[in-house]
Design an enzyme around this catalytic site. Structure first.
Site, mmCIF file in Angstrom:
data_model
loop_
_atom_site.group_PDB
_atom_site.id
_atom_site.type_symbol
_atom_site.label_atom_id
_atom_site.label_comp_id
_atom_site.label_asym_id
_atom_site.label_seq_id
_atom_site.Cartn_x
_atom_site.Cartn_y
_atom_site.Cartn_z
ATOM 1 N N TYR A 154 1.242 -1.149 0.076
ATOM 2 C CA TYR A 154 -0.220 0.361 -0.185
ATOM 3 C C TYR A 154 0.965 1.103 0.528
ATOM 4 O O TYR A 154 0.372 2.281 -0.533
ATOM 5 C CB TYR A 154 -0.727 -0.057 1.131
ATOM 6 C CG TYR A 154 -1.974 1.878 1.360
ATOM 7 C CD1 TYR A 154 -3.291 0.977 0.441
ATOM 8 C CD2 TYR A 154 -2.010 2.138 2.139
ATOM 9 C CE1 TYR A 154 -3.975 2.497 0.352
ATOM 10 C CE2 TYR A 154 -2.704 3.336 2.057
ATOM 11 C CZ TYR A 154 -3.527 2.817 1.093
ATOM 12 O OH TYR A 154 -4.593 4.536 1.648
ATOM 13 N N LYS B 165 1.294 4.423 -3.456
ATOM 14 C CA LYS B 165 1.325 6.127 -3.128
ATOM 15 C C LYS B 165 2.208 6.778 -2.813
ATOM 16 O O LYS B 165 1.733 7.582 -2.965
ATOM 17 C CB LYS B 165 0.392 5.609 -1.494
ATOM 18 C CG LYS B 165 -1.234 5.055 -0.965
ATOM 19 C CD LYS B 165 -2.082 5.988 -1.594
ATOM 20 C CE LYS B 165 -3.731 5.429 -1.739
ATOM 21 N NZ LYS B 165 -4.502 5.783 -3.225
#
Length: 253
Positions: free
Chosen positions: A158, A162
């Site tokens: 994750y 990002k």
């Protein structure tokens, strides 16, 4: 004569919002509609989109929707190029599968990168083509995360996705800036949504989170709405390549 402050009105503007059926995406769509924009909601579930669009319209907004798998590049291009150019794009669709690195599967990696990174390329490319063709400028808002600026245990993929989104945003800001198309991110902390509900059910997790937020609490979807309108409107015409932190102070530590 005093200078006149720019307005936040989006009347006459059109906006496309991915992940618009629920959570932050629906809040972003509602905020843009309440500011006067005509919004198009995009997600996979037609039923979810129909309900969300109906709510917006019932409250006086203007909206429609496209049921679309945005990880499908060809489908994205066909659907968006068949419509009039948009003035605003909010890339909000995303996912997470928190777990230690040694437990991360190839399917986990592919699912997160496909939706959080590759789909943003697909949608941004298609929308940018329309913006360039129309020649009226525009605003692309990528919903990133505080995790695009820090690291966190159990979130290697994750965080990678990002951080990639932040880099993409900065590059696009330079590429599209000469055409008056601005590209920015909003970076929320943990927000109470369907996506985070199972995380907060884990023993001790809420305490771990709130101890790292200066305000001492998690965020609400309503607290993202103002930032979306700001970046979409004339109030932010000098803002591009920036990350607007909505993290309650997490990254200030």
């Amino acid at each position: 004569m005093l200078p006149k402050a720019p307005g936040f009105s989006l009347h006459g503007k059109t906006a496309l919002i991915t992940g618009g059926g629920r959570g932050i995406g629906l809040a972003a769509a509602a905020a843009l509609a309440q500011a006067g924009a005509r919004v198009t909601l995009v997600a996979r579930s037609a039923d979810e989109l129909e309900r969300a669009s109906g709510q917006i319209n019932e409250e006086g907004g203007q909206s429609d929707f496209i049921a679309l798998d945005i990880t499908d590049s060809a489908a994205v291009s066909a659907a968006i190029e068949a419509r009039e150019p948009y003035d605003i794009l909010v890339n909000c669709a995303g996912t997470n599968r928190p777990k230690p690195l040694v437990e991360v599967t190839d399917d986990d990696i592919n699912a997160i990168i496909d939706l959080n990174v590759k789909s943003v390329f697909h949608v941004s490319r298609a929308v940018a083509k329309g913006m360039l063709r129309a020649g009226n400028g525009g605003s692309i808002i990528n919903v990133s995360s505080q995790m695009g600026h820090v690291g966190s245990p159990g979130r290697t993929v994750y965080c990678a996705s990002k951080h990639a989104l932040e880099g993409m945003t900065k590059a696009l800001a330079w590429e599209l800036g000469p055409h008056a198309i601005r590209v920015n991110t909003v970076c929320p902390t943990f927000i109470e949504t369907v996506l985070t509900a199972s995380m907060f059910d884990a023993p001790g997790f809420r305490d771990w989170v709130t101890q790292r937020i200066a305000l001492g609490r998690v965020g609400r979807v309503e607290e993202v709405m103002g930032a979306i309108v700001f970046l979409a409107s004339d109030a932010s015409t000098l803002v591009t390549g920036s990350a607007l932190m909505l993290d309650g102070g997490w990254t200030a530590a």
